[in-house]
Each structure stands twice: as C-alpha cells, then as structure tokens.
Write a protein that holds these residues in place. Sequence first.
Motif, PDB file in Angstrom:
ATOM      1  N   ASN A 131      13.053   1.769  12.408  1.00 36.57           N
ATOM      2  CA  ASN A 131      12.184   1.044  11.477  1.00 36.57           C
ATOM      3  C   ASN A 131      12.056  -0.394  11.974  1.00 36.57           C
ATOM      4  O   ASN A 131      13.044  -1.138  12.015  1.00 36.57           O
ATOM      5  CB  ASN A 131      12.768   1.064  10.065  1.00 36.57           C
ATOM      6  N   THR A 132      10.839  -0.806  12.361  1.00 39.48           N
ATOM      7  CA  THR A 132      10.657  -2.117  12.992  1.00 39.48           C
ATOM      8  C   THR A 132       9.498  -2.875  12.352  1.00 39.48           C
ATOM      9  O   THR A 132       8.699  -2.318  11.599  1.00 39.48           O
ATOM     10  CB  THR A 132      10.396  -1.982  14.505  1.00 39.48           C
ATOM     11  N   MET A 133       9.419  -4.155  12.710  1.00 38.50           N
ATOM     12  CA  MET A 133       8.328  -5.006  12.239  1.00 38.50           C
ATOM     13  C   MET A 133       7.866  -5.856  13.404  1.00 38.50           C
ATOM     14  O   MET A 133       8.671  -6.249  14.259  1.00 38.50           O
ATOM     15  CB  MET A 133       8.796  -5.925  11.097  1.00 38.50           C
ATOM     16  N   GLU A 134       6.564  -6.147  13.458  1.00 38.01           N
ATOM     17  CA  GLU A 134       6.015  -7.047  14.469  1.00 38.01           C
ATOM     18  C   GLU A 134       5.094  -8.045  13.780  1.00 38.01           C
ATOM     19  O   GLU A 134       4.145  -7.658  13.101  1.00 38.01           O
ATOM     20  CB  GLU A 134       5.263  -6.278  15.549  1.00 38.01           C
ATOM     21  N   ILE A 135       5.386  -9.322  13.974  1.00 34.87           N
ATOM     22  CA  ILE A 135       4.559 -10.387  13.418  1.00 34.87           C
ATOM     23  C   ILE A 135       3.787 -11.033  14.559  1.00 34.87           C
ATOM     24  O   ILE A 135       4.366 -11.673  15.436  1.00 34.87           O
ATOM     25  CB  ILE A 135       5.424 -11.436  12.698  1.00 34.87           C
ATOM     26  N   ILE A 156       6.465   1.101  12.297  1.00 35.19           N
ATOM     27  CA  ILE A 156       6.285  -0.309  12.631  1.00 35.19           C
ATOM     28  C   ILE A 156       5.381  -0.934  11.580  1.00 35.19           C
ATOM     29  O   ILE A 156       4.245  -0.489  11.380  1.00 35.19           O
ATOM     30  CB  ILE A 156       5.614  -0.507  14.005  1.00 35.19           C
ATOM     31  N   LEU A 157       5.874  -1.974  10.921  1.00 33.98           N
ATOM     32  CA  LEU A 157       5.046  -2.781  10.043  1.00 33.98           C
ATOM     33  C   LEU A 157       4.453  -3.884  10.913  1.00 33.98           C
ATOM     34  O   LEU A 157       5.176  -4.763  11.384  1.00 33.98           O
ATOM     35  CB  LEU A 157       5.871  -3.368   8.901  1.00 33.98           C
ATOM     36  N   ALA A 189       1.522 -13.617   7.238  1.00 30.83           N
ATOM     37  CA  ALA A 189       2.750 -12.838   7.098  1.00 30.83           C
ATOM     38  C   ALA A 189       3.655 -13.343   5.981  1.00 30.83           C
ATOM     39  O   ALA A 189       4.325 -12.548   5.304  1.00 30.83           O
ATOM     40  CB  ALA A 189       3.509 -12.852   8.423  1.00 30.83           C
ATOM     41  N   CYS A 202      14.263  -3.717   0.312  1.00 34.53           N
ATOM     42  CA  CYS A 202      13.829  -4.064   1.676  1.00 34.53           C
ATOM     43  C   CYS A 202      14.915  -4.790   2.455  1.00 34.53           C
ATOM     44  O   CYS A 202      14.827  -4.892   3.682  1.00 34.53           O
ATOM     45  CB  CYS A 202      12.581  -4.946   1.608  1.00 34.53           C
ATOM     46  N   PHE A 206      15.336  -3.142   8.310  1.00 32.67           N
ATOM     47  CA  PHE A 206      14.704  -3.109   9.627  1.00 32.67           C
ATOM     48  C   PHE A 206      15.750  -3.157  10.746  1.00 32.67           C
ATOM     49  O   PHE A 206      16.692  -3.946  10.709  1.00 32.67           O
ATOM     50  CB  PHE A 206      13.732  -4.291   9.780  1.00 32.67           C
ATOM     51  N   ILE A 209      12.923  -6.580  14.694  1.00 33.04           N
ATOM     52  CA  ILE A 209      11.742  -7.353  14.307  1.00 33.04           C
ATOM     53  C   ILE A 209      11.353  -8.235  15.482  1.00 33.04           C
ATOM     54  O   ILE A 209      12.195  -8.937  16.049  1.00 33.04           O
ATOM     55  CB  ILE A 209      12.020  -8.230  13.068  1.00 33.04           C
TER      56      ILE A 209
END
Length: 296
Positions: A131-135, A156-157, A189, A202, A206, A209
């Motif tokens: 579970n990942t995030m990319e800004i 991926i968020l 974001a 939440c 993650f 990130i």
Amino acid sequence: MKAEVVSPTGPPSRILLALTYIIRCTSPFISGSLLHTHFTHTHTKNKFNTPMAAATGETQPAKHQEVGHKSLLQSDALYQYILETSVYPREPKPMKELREVTAKHPWNLMTTSADEGQFLNLLLKLINAKNTMEIGVYTGYSLLSTALALPEDGKILALDINRENYEIGLPIIEKAGVAHKIDFREGPALPLLDQMVEDEKCHGSFDFIFVDADKDNYLNYHKRLIDLVKIGGVIGYDNTLWNGSLVAPPDAPLRKYVRYYRDFVLELNKALAVDPRVEICQLPVGDGITLCRRVS
C-alpha cells in the motif's frame, strides 16, 4: 522533480516554472552535470572550459542521453555507462515507452530519471510494499515503476494537481496492466492528507510514500505523512540535493526557481537529520533522494 503543486498565482507560478524548466533544458550555460549546472562553470573551470582548450581543439565529452540530465555525477561518461550497462537493458518495455513519450514533452525535466525509477522499483520489492502513496505524478514514470513492483493487489494513492499530464502516460500504464492499482486524485495534496490524518484508520496504513512535488511544502507533507506511514515503512523525498545548489557559493548564478526552492530543501534536510522518529539515508541518485524509515 515533477509538477510543482503550487497556486497559479503563488511564487513562482506554474507558468514561470514551466518556462524556467524549458530555459534550463535549452540554455548552453546549463549543459553538463547538474553538480556543475549553476556554479562550477563560472567558479572552477576544468580543462574542457578553458581558452586553451578552445585553442587546441579540445571538446567536451559527450553528454548522456537521459532526459533532463538529472545525474549529480561529475562525469557524463560514467553516468551514461551506468544507464547503458545497468539501467536501460533492465528497463521494462512500458517504462521505456513512457520515458520516450515524456522526453517529447516540453516540461520533460520534471520526470524521474531512469536510474531512480530502477532504484524505486527494487526498493519497493525489497521492503515488500503493498500500500503506497505518491505525491507529484507528472506523466507517471515513477508511478509506473511503483505499480510494476507491487503485487497484483497492491495499491497506490496518486496525488497531483494536473490530470492532463497524468493522462499522457495513462494509456501506457493501462497497456502494462497495472492501472487498477492506481487511485489518482487531482488537486492539492495537503487537504486530503489532513482528512486522512483525522481518520485514525489511515494511521500507519502505508508501506511506502514517495514525495516529488512542491519543495516549499515538503516539511508540511512530512508533518502529516509521518502519521500515515507505518512503523518500519519508508518515505522517500526527491530532489533533496537540488541540482547540487545546496553547496553553491553565495554569488553563484542560480536560476530563480532553483534559488527560490533551495532554502526549503535546506530546511527539510536539517529537519530530517534531527527527527528522532526516522532513520535516514540521503543518496545521490537522480537529483538526490532521502529515504526516511519510520522507527517511532
């Protein structure tokens, strides 16, 4: 370094950033390695930049072909060797296609370099991220690298203010069969991060990130992301060596956007260095990437 998440009217504007990116890509003053980009040519000329070199017919070594020239290595030939020996032969076909498509975009400097894409892909596999995030997404080169590394049910968020750029790479991402892993959200974001921080479900959700957006908000992101990444998880901040400008002399002829964001990057680096909640490692990959492993 991807699309900066800034207000169209804030300093500097997206249009100004775009223009400076384009100028930086085309100006003869800024050829050569990024470590030399802003001050070495005028402060420590090497044998290829002297009048004697011109008189004797010496020429500069060939520049490598990576879009945006995002290496901090002083030797172009050495970086080209790394690309041709270790990166390009192992680059998945969809990533190669997206890299070549992005290279034609006028803002191509904002893309993640191929060697950094390879590094992120391997790192995600090593930590078994799911579970990942990319800004900061831009056309999605690092996003695609992440999606290919995640398991079939990985997520991926992806956050960016510009869907139009993301849609340049979307057909390639779909063809690669990984679009179902991506939840793209258009817009700033910070408001979404604030909502996530308020939701205890939440917290610690993650595994990884990646932040490659507006440098003046990096510390604001960190204050929120530290709650959202799990203990043992990793946050990666891109561009933390900022074109090598962090050690530039006071009178160095820096581009306006480089000088503007440099202080924010310096502030981030100082804050991360003393943050007891993370272990850090700053690597000279691409334009510098700092990895933060949450320990508390």
